[in-house]
Design a protein around this motif. Structure first.
Motif, PDB file in Angstrom:
ATOM      1  N   GLN A 182      -6.379   8.374 -21.021  1.00  0.00           N
ATOM      2  CA  GLN A 182      -6.071   9.537 -21.857  1.00  0.00           C
ATOM      3  C   GLN A 182      -6.227   9.206 -23.343  1.00  0.00           C
ATOM      4  N   VAL A 183      -6.269   7.924 -23.669  1.00  0.00           N
ATOM      5  CA  VAL A 183      -6.377   7.492 -25.062  1.00  0.00           C
ATOM      6  C   VAL A 183      -7.813   7.123 -25.430  1.00  0.00           C
ATOM      7  N   ALA A 184      -8.511   6.460 -24.526  1.00  0.00           N
ATOM      8  CA  ALA A 184      -9.883   6.028 -24.803  1.00  0.00           C
ATOM      9  C   ALA A 184     -10.634   5.823 -23.496  1.00  0.00           C
ATOM     10  N   SER A 185     -11.947   5.814 -23.599  1.00  0.00           N
ATOM     11  CA  SER A 185     -12.775   5.582 -22.410  1.00  0.00           C
ATOM     12  C   SER A 185     -13.737   4.430 -22.673  1.00  0.00           C
ATOM     13  N   VAL A 186     -14.272   3.863 -21.597  1.00  0.00           N
ATOM     14  CA  VAL A 186     -15.189   2.734 -21.691  1.00  0.00           C
ATOM     15  C   VAL A 186     -16.382   3.126 -22.560  1.00  0.00           C
ATOM     16  N   GLY A 187     -16.739   2.245 -23.485  1.00  0.00           N
ATOM     17  CA  GLY A 187     -17.858   2.483 -24.386  1.00  0.00           C
ATOM     18  C   GLY A 187     -17.462   3.127 -25.705  1.00  0.00           C
ATOM     19  N   GLU A 188     -16.288   3.692 -25.754  1.00  0.00           N
ATOM     20  CA  GLU A 188     -15.797   4.343 -26.976  1.00  0.00           C
ATOM     21  C   GLU A 188     -15.335   3.287 -27.975  1.00  0.00           C
ATOM     22  N   GLU A 189     -15.654   3.498 -29.247  1.00  0.00           N
ATOM     23  CA  GLU A 189     -15.186   2.599 -30.290  1.00  0.00           C
ATOM     24  C   GLU A 189     -13.794   3.041 -30.721  1.00  0.00           C
ATOM     25  N   VAL A 190     -12.860   2.087 -30.774  1.00  0.00           N
ATOM     26  CA  VAL A 190     -11.492   2.415 -31.163  1.00  0.00           C
ATOM     27  C   VAL A 190     -11.020   1.482 -32.272  1.00  0.00           C
ATOM     28  N   ALA A 191     -10.179   2.011 -33.133  1.00  0.00           N
ATOM     29  CA  ALA A 191      -9.546   1.207 -34.173  1.00  0.00           C
ATOM     30  C   ALA A 191      -8.249   0.657 -33.601  1.00  0.00           C
ATOM     31  N   VAL A 192      -7.952  -0.600 -33.888  1.00  0.00           N
ATOM     32  CA  VAL A 192      -6.750  -1.243 -33.375  1.00  0.00           C
ATOM     33  C   VAL A 192      -6.087  -2.062 -34.474  1.00  0.00           C
ATOM     34  N   VAL A 193      -4.813  -2.386 -34.250  1.00  0.00           N
ATOM     35  CA  VAL A 193      -4.052  -3.264 -35.134  1.00  0.00           C
ATOM     36  C   VAL A 193      -3.739  -4.526 -34.342  1.00  0.00           C
ATOM     37  N   PHE A 194      -3.937  -5.691 -34.973  1.00  0.00           N
ATOM     38  CA  PHE A 194      -3.599  -6.961 -34.342  1.00  0.00           C
ATOM     39  C   PHE A 194      -2.080  -7.096 -34.299  1.00  0.00           C
ATOM     40  N   MET A 195      -1.532  -7.409 -33.118  1.00  0.00           N
ATOM     41  CA  MET A 195      -0.083  -7.558 -32.961  1.00  0.00           C
ATOM     42  C   MET A 195       0.313  -9.031 -32.856  1.00  0.00           C
TER      43      MET A 195
END
Length: 156
Positions: free
Chosen positions: A36-49
């Protein structure tokens, strides 16, 4: 996005290094499945935890890129009257979906106990926000009694 499974998203970072976004770090709102948040191949922004060298695991977050809606809710809604929809009926009471998907507990063991008669999931109720615990992320509401207060309730 390289892999979506039932519990997390696996993201390939620059240089081919892979990190993981656990279900708890996907969104501030309830998510039934990571897809529901992202799908394979989609570019996503993330934060390093964090990085766990023993497990060679990189933890990432998508939700930390946005402001927590619960904080704004807590700052502005205590004592306010609003309209919400019954989201869940449990032995301890009803959970009413309020602003930004935040749910508040309307305590009581039966619909009659909380003063709504026969209630079903999706029914609209007027409630007042009586208690907010920011640390535990808990909200307790009470039913608004009387037509005068109901008219003052604003939609969530």
């Amino acid at each position: 996005m390289s892999v979506v499974d039932d519990f997390c998203l696996t993201v390939t970072l620059e240089g081919g290094v892979r990190g993981r976004v656990s279900a708890a770090n996907l969104s501030w709102k309830r998510v039934d499945h990571p897809s529901q948040v992202a799908s394979v191949g989609e570019e996503v922004a993330v934060v390093f935890m964090s990085f766990d060298p023993d497990r060679n695991d990189i933890s990432l977050s998508v939700k930390d890129l946005t402001v927590d809606p619960f904080i704004e809710f807590a700052r502005t809604q205590l004592g306010e009257t609003c309209l919400g929809r019954v989201a869940k009926i449990t032995p301890i009471g009803f959970f009413v979906r309020l602003h930004s998907g935040i749910e508040g507990l309307l305590p009581g063991s039966s619909p009659v106990d909380v003063g709504v008669g026969h209630a079903e999931i999706g029914d609209e109720v007027a409630v007042r926000v009586d208690y907010i615990n920011l640390q535990c992320r808990q909200v307790r509401v009470s039913l608004v009694n009387g037509a005068n207060e109901e008219q003052q309730a604003h939609p969530s």
